[in-house]
Design a protein around this motif. Structure first.
Motif, PDB file in Angstrom:
ATOM      1  N   UNK A 329     -67.064  44.488  14.986  1.00 38.25           N
ATOM      2  CA  UNK A 329     -68.256  45.220  15.425  1.00 38.25           C
ATOM      3  C   UNK A 329     -69.324  44.254  15.913  1.00 38.25           C
ATOM      4  N   UNK A 330     -69.554  43.167  15.177  1.00 37.33           N
ATOM      5  CA  UNK A 330     -70.563  42.180  15.580  1.00 37.33           C
ATOM      6  C   UNK A 330     -70.237  41.585  16.939  1.00 37.33           C
ATOM      7  N   UNK A 331     -68.969  41.236  17.143  1.00 35.73           N
ATOM      8  CA  UNK A 331     -68.561  40.649  18.422  1.00 35.73           C
ATOM      9  C   UNK A 331     -68.788  41.616  19.567  1.00 35.73           C
ATOM     10  N   UNK A 332     -68.525  42.880  19.317  1.00 44.47           N
ATOM     11  CA  UNK A 332     -68.687  43.903  20.360  1.00 44.47           C
ATOM     12  C   UNK A 332     -70.163  44.107  20.691  1.00 44.47           C
ATOM     13  N   UNK A 333     -71.010  44.170  19.666  1.00 45.53           N
ATOM     14  CA  UNK A 333     -72.450  44.328  19.895  1.00 45.53           C
ATOM     15  C   UNK A 333     -73.025  43.104  20.600  1.00 45.53           C
ATOM     16  N   UNK A 334     -72.600  41.917  20.170  1.00 50.08           N
ATOM     17  CA  UNK A 334     -73.126  40.692  20.779  1.00 50.08           C
ATOM     18  C   UNK A 334     -72.793  40.630  22.263  1.00 50.08           C
ATOM     19  N   UNK A 335     -71.618  41.120  22.613  1.00 50.28           N
ATOM     20  CA  UNK A 335     -71.186  41.108  24.020  1.00 50.28           C
ATOM     21  C   UNK A 335     -72.028  42.048  24.874  1.00 50.28           C
ATOM     22  N   UNK A 346     -63.600  51.888  22.991  1.00 50.30           N
ATOM     23  CA  UNK A 346     -62.299  51.370  23.404  1.00 50.30           C
ATOM     24  C   UNK A 346     -62.194  49.860  23.191  1.00 50.30           C
ATOM     25  N   UNK A 347     -63.299  49.243  22.780  1.00 47.38           N
ATOM     26  CA  UNK A 347     -63.331  47.794  22.598  1.00 47.38           C
ATOM     27  C   UNK A 347     -63.316  47.411  21.117  1.00 47.38           C
TER      28      UNK A 347
END
Length: 496
Positions: A329-335, A346-347
C-alpha cells in the motif's frame, strides 16, 4: 346444539386436512427417494436457527454429511422442501449454463403493499430482467470512478475520527466504526445525504439503517410461509419492511428526488444516476428508485463493513501479512504522490488477495438461493429438480471445504494467486454469486472495501488485545455471518 356439533365437525375436518397436508409436506423427499435427513416438525432440518445455532453451522453440517451422495440432497426449510446443491458442476449449471431455468431467487416481495421490498434482489422474471437492464449502466467502472472522490472524503473523516478515538483509548471496537464509515459512504452515494454517523453514531439515519437490517417484521415461521406461499401472502397483504423504516426511506428518497429536480442538482452518485434514468423515458418510478436505493444501502453498508472488520481481525492475528500488505500500500501511494486513485485497485494485488481470502473464510451471505422455473433433469438421471423448488447453494460450506481449501481455518491470502485459482473449480468462491444474477454492486463493494482498508493500514497498526475474542464469536440471532459483541482491536497510529 346443532351449531356446536357442526362447528366441532368443521374443526375436526380442518385438523385432519392440516394433518394430511403436514404429513405430505414432510414426506416429500422420502416419497421421491432423494437422500435427506428426517425433518422435525415444524422446523424441518433447521431446528435451532436464529435461537441456538448459526445457519452457517446447520448448513455446513448438512453439506458435509451428504457430500458425495449425489448432485444434490433434499432438505426442509421449516415446512418448505428445498434442495441443497452438493456438486460444483451443478452449481455452475444453475448459476450460469442453464441460468434461464433458474432466474429467480424465491425471495418474497409485495410490490403493491410494500414497494421497498420490490428491489433488484427480490424481483422475479421479466420484472427482474427489465430492472437489471436499467440498473446495469449505473455500476460500470466508469461510473464507479466518478464515485471514488465521495468515498475518499468519507475515508479522510474515518482517519480523523479514529485518530481522535485512540487519543482517549487505544482499544477500539472496529466493527462499529467501520459500519459508521460504510453508512456514511452509501448514505451519501445512494441518497445524497451527509449522514455524519462517524461523528455521531446516534444520528437518525444510522439508527434506522441498523433497524432495517436487524428488525424483522414477522416471526421466522411467518417468513417461511411467505417464502413457501408467496401468492397467498400477497393476497393477504403481508409486508416485509417495518412501517417506520418504510416511511423513513420513502420520505428521504422523495425529498431528495424532488429537491434535485426542482433545483437542477447534478451529482455523480447513485441517486443522480437513478434520477437520470427516471427522466430518460425508462419508466422508472420514484417508488422503484426508493426500492433500489434501499437494497443498495442495506446490503452495502453491512456486508462491506463486516468484510473490513473481519480482514482487520485477521491482520491483527497475522502480523506478517499486515506488514507485507502495508508495504504494498505504501509503495502504491508513494507512486501516486500520496493519493489513492481508481487505478490503485489494480496495482495492489496483495490487497486483492487479502480481501478475497477474507470473503472466503467469512462468507457473510452464507447461502445463495435460486428457484427452479421448470422441471430440470440433472446429469444424474435419478435426480430431477421439480418446478418451483427452492435451491440452496451453501457458499460458506464450499469455501471452507478442506478438500477444496486445505486447512480452511488458516488465513492465507496466497490461496488467491493466479496459479492457485486456476487449480480450483470456478464455483469454489462465491461471495458475490456468479452468472447473470450475481451481485450488481460488486464493483462498488470492492472499491469501498479497498479504499477503507488501504487508508487504515497505511495510517494505523492493528493488534489483538485482552478484549479481542480469539476465536471469534458469532451472533446466533443474525441470519448472516456477524460477529457477536464487536471486534475490539488495539490501534496504533503510524507517525508520518
Amino acid at each position: 346444539m346443532v351449531f356446536i356439533a357442526t362447528f366441532a365437525c368443521l374443526l375436526i375436518t380442518i385438523a385432519i386436512l392440516l394433518g394430511i397436508f403436514i404429513q405430505r409436506r414432510f414426506t416429500y423427499w422420502k416419497r421421491r427417494g432423494i437422500p435427506h435427513e428426517k425433518p422435525i416438525i415444524p422446523y424441518g432440518n433447521i431446528k435451532g436457527f436464529m435461537k441456538t445455532r448459526l445457519l452457517r453451522d446447520i448448513m455446513q453440517e448438512y453439506y458435509q454429511k451428504f457430500k458425495g451422495c449425489g448432485p444434490f440432497v433434499g432438505m426442509y426449510f421449516y415446512i418448505n422442501p428445498a434442495i441443497l446443491v452438493l456438486d460444483l458442476d451443478l452449481v455452475r449449471d444453475i448459476l450460469i449454463k442453464d441460468f434461464n431455468n433458474f432466474t429467480d431467487r424465491g425471495v418474497y416481495c409485495n410490490e403493491r403493499d410494500d414497494p421497498l421490498s420490490a428491489h433488484l434482489f427480490s424481483l422475479e422474471g421479466e420484472k427482474w430482467r427489465a430492472m437489471r437492464n436499467k440498473m446495469s449502466p449505473t455500476f460500470t467502472s466508469g461510473k464507479m470512478k466518478f464515485m471514488l472522490p465521495i468515498i475518499l472524503n468519507v475515508g479522510d473523516e474515518l482517519l480523523q475520527v479514529l485518530s481522535n478515538t485512540i487519543e482517549k483509548d487505544s482499544v477500539v471496537e472496529m466493527k462499529d466504526i467501520l459500519a459508521r464509515f460504510t453508512t456514511d459512504v452509501i448514505g451519501t452515494c445512494a441518497f445524497g445525504i451527509d449522514c455524519n454517523s462517524l461523528k455521531d453514531p446516534n444520528v437518525e439515519f444510522r439508527t434506522v439503517a441498523v433497524g432495517a437490517f436487524t428488525k424483522s417484521r414477522h416471526s421466522s415461521i411467518v417468513e417461511g410461509f411467505m417464502i413457501g406461499f408467496p401468492e397467498i401472502a400477497r393476497k393477504l397483504g403481508l409486508r416485509v419492511i417495518n412501517d417506520d423504516i418504510h416511511e423513513f426511506f420513502m420520505r428521504i428518497v422523495r425529498q431528495t428526488v424532488d429537491y434535485r429536480e426542482k433545483n437542477s442538482v447534478k451529482r455523480n452518485d447513485f441517486m443522480g444516476l437513478m434520477i437520470e434514468l427516471k427522466n430518460s423515458g425508462t419508466g422508472l418510478t420514484v417508488d422503484q428508485i426508493a426500492a433500489q436505493a434501499f437494497i443498495f444501502f442495506v446490503a452495502g453498508f453491512e456486508i462491506s463493513s463486516a468484510t473490513m472488520a473481519f480482514a482487520l481481525y485477521e491482520l491483527a492475528l497475522n502480523q506478517e501479512i499486515q506488514v507485507k500488505l502495508r508495504a504494498e500500500i505504501d509503495a502504491c501511494f508513494d507512486k501516486n504522490d500520496d493519493h489513492f486513485v481508481y487505478e490503485n485497485m489494480n496495482e495492489m494485488p496483495y490487497l486483492d488477495k487479502v480481501i478475497k481470502e477474507t470473503l472466503r473464510k467469512y462468507a457473510i451471505n452464507v447461502t445463495l438461493v435460486r428457484k427452479c422455473c421448470n422441471e430440470y433433469q440433472t446429469s444424474n438421471p435419478n435426480f430431477v429438480i421439480p418446478k418451483g423448488m427452492l435451491i440452496l447453494i451453501q457458499s460458506h460450506a464450499i469455501q471452507n471445504d478442506p478438500e477444496i481449501y486445505p486447512d480452511p481455518d488458516k488465513f492465507d491470502p496466497e490461496r488467491f494467486t493466479p496459479e492457485e485459482i486456476q487449480k480450483r473449480h470456478p464455483m469454489s468462491w462465491l461471495p458475490f454469486g456468479d452468472g447473470p444474477r450475481n451481485c450488481i454492486g460488486l464493483r462498488f463493494a470492492k472499491m469501498q472495501v479497498s479504499v477503507g482498508l488501504a487508508l487504515l493500514i497505511r495510517n494505523f497498526k492493528f493488534h489483538c488485545c485482552e478484549k479481542t475474542p480469539v476465536p471469534l464469536e458469532f451472533d446466533i440471532t443474525n441470519p448472516m455471518l456477524a460477529s457477536k459483541g464487536g471486534i475490539p482491536l488495539k490501534v496504533e497510529k503510524i507517525k508520518s
